[in-house]
Design an enzyme around this catalytic site. Structure first.
Site, short mmCIF file in Angstrom:
data_model
loop_
_atom_site.label_atom_id
_atom_site.label_comp_id
_atom_site.label_asym_id
_atom_site.label_seq_id
_atom_site.Cartn_x
_atom_site.Cartn_y
_atom_site.Cartn_z
N ASP A 113 42.59 50.12 3.13
CA ASP A 113 41.63 49.69 3.39
C ASP A 113 41.39 47.79 3.34
OD1 ASP A 113 39.56 51.65 3.45
OD2 ASP A 113 39.66 52.03 1.50
N ASP A 172 37.63 56.48 9.10
CA ASP A 172 37.30 55.16 8.68
C ASP A 172 38.44 53.93 8.72
OD1 ASP A 172 36.34 57.41 7.05
OD2 ASP A 172 35.78 56.16 5.62
N1 GLY Z 1 35.55 54.30 3.76
C1 GLY Z 1 34.65 55.20 2.74
C2 GLY Z 1 33.35 55.29 3.23
O1 GLY Z 1 32.73 54.76 4.28
O2 GLY Z 1 32.56 55.83 2.47
#
Ligand code: GLY
Length: 392
Positions: A113, A172
């Site tokens: 992330d 994501d």
């Molecule tokens: N990346 C985690 C979410 O979108 O909840």
């Protein structure tokens, strides 16, 4: 078309259902002004070293995290965007103080992330005021991120797992690639962008169904690179379309087209947009249910964050397509922004713990962050408002 957009974004009675004239005549400018006041209120409650995640209305409790949570970049990022939009030096000052703490995450190799965390914050700061200090942090963050690239699977590992030999990758992760393009442009080293392109190509191959909806999680064998299984983590079912995942895909492939001008990515983004905008049970205001196949539709909860991400992506995508499609995307973005600016979604000042948007859904299967404000909903909503103003 541009003329239609250049007219102020009047919040229509038809969409918001609100009766108050003041609420009906809000422009993006009005909403951004209100957002500055609301973030002034939020910023005052946030202690050094804490990052706002959400607000629990019943307990009147602001929930925060440490810098290593995937959302830590959104609060400083939103503060910087609001300063850019409205000139709010007190918010910028807070953002820079937060980032002084956040910068330790540049060395974090345990998460995929880093794009969210470092590019929404330091990337924004660098765009507005290029500085060696930001560039060093961004380059180190990109270096940390590519340690998670797996040559056999041809993609970047999302989560660490105790299941030996398994490598989960979530849709994501498309959002973390923008950082890698920046790193290649800045350093002249194509390694970063080549990894981003390979990851995006692998994701097209393995994450999407024939209707261009996407699985949330694809698990790869980390030695052979073969797909072991496709499943969900935050959606209603392994085969369902988790709403925020569809939004991440749309945004991610729009960025891929911006950075490469490869028509494959434009086509992918257009197909995802088509899935989102024509889905049979998509509500009229285009704020999706938390999952496109959520149980109980039309009585299921909506996810305002998915709406905000989609609106922002559609505005950018509208700049890459022909006139008819561009008009369609901008009208859709306007519909979403109108709904999110209405009292149904946009919090009255001093309420909602200081967050802008109500009614986000974090993770329904985990019974976590359900029908609450979410820091990323606010970030992408502010970005969408600013992009919308710009297309005027
Ligand atoms: N990346 C985690 C979410 O979108 O909840």
């Amino acid at each position: 078309m541009i003329k239609t957009l250049s007219a102020t974004l009047m919040l229509t009675l038809a969409i918001t259902g609100c009766k108050n004239r003041d609420e009906v005549n809000k422009t993006p400018e009005d909403v951004l002004k209100a957002a500055v006041k609301q973030y002034d209120y939020l910023a005052k409650q946030v202690e050094p070293g804490a990052y706002p995640k959400t607000y629990h209305a019943t307990k009147k409790r602001l929930e925060t995290s440490k810098s290593d949570w995937w959302c830590s970049g959104f609060f400083p990022g939103t503060l910087l965007l609001l300063d850019e939009a409205q000139g709010a030096p007190q918010l910028k000052e807070k953002a820079l103080a937060v980032m002084d703490d956040l910068k330790r995450e540049q060395y974090n190799t345990s998460t995929h992330d880093l794009g969210f965390m470092m590019y929404c914050s330091f990337g924004t700061a660098e765009r507005l005021n290029p500085k060696k200090e930001y560039e060093d942090v961004l380059m180190q963050s990109a270096k940390s991120l590519i340690t998670r690239y797996n040559k056999a699977a041809k993609c970047i590992q999302s989560w660490d797992t105790n299941n030996a030999g398994e490598m989960p990758v979530i849709i994501d992760n498309m959002m973390n690639l923008e950082l890698l393009f920046w790193a290649s442009k800045f350093s002249g080293d194509s390694t970063y962008k080549n990894i981003a392109i390979t990851h995006a190509n692998t994701t097209i191959k393995n994450h999407f169904r024939p209707d261009y909806s996407s699985y949330h999680v694809v698990v790869y064998n980390n030695k052979t690179g073969e797909v072991v299984k496709r499943k969900t983590a935050q959606g209603a079912a392994d085969n369902s379309s988790w709403a925020r995942g569809q939004a991440w895909g749309l945004y991610g492939y729009t960025v891929m087209y911006r950075e490469t001008k490869d028509s494959t990515y434009l086509s992918q983004a257009n197909h995802i947009a088509n899935y989102i905008l024509t889905y049979a049970t998509m509500p009229q205001n285009l704020i999706p249910y938390w999952d496109y196949q959520a149980p109980g539709i039309p009585n299921a909860l909506h996810d305002s964050s998915a709406g905000a991400i989609t609106a922002s992506a559609l505005i950018e995508l509208s700049g890459y397509v022909d006139k008819a499609l561009s008009t369609k995307y901008l009208e859709a973005a306007k519909t979403i922004i109108t709904a999110l600016s209405s009292p149904q979604y946009f919090a009255e000042q001093g309420t909602n713990g200081g967050f802008l948007l109500k009614h986000g859904v974090g993770s329904m299967p985990d019974k976590s962050e359900i029908d609450v404000p979410l820091t990323y909903g606010d970030y992408y909503f502010v970005e969408a408002l600013m992009r919308y103003k710009k297309v005027k």
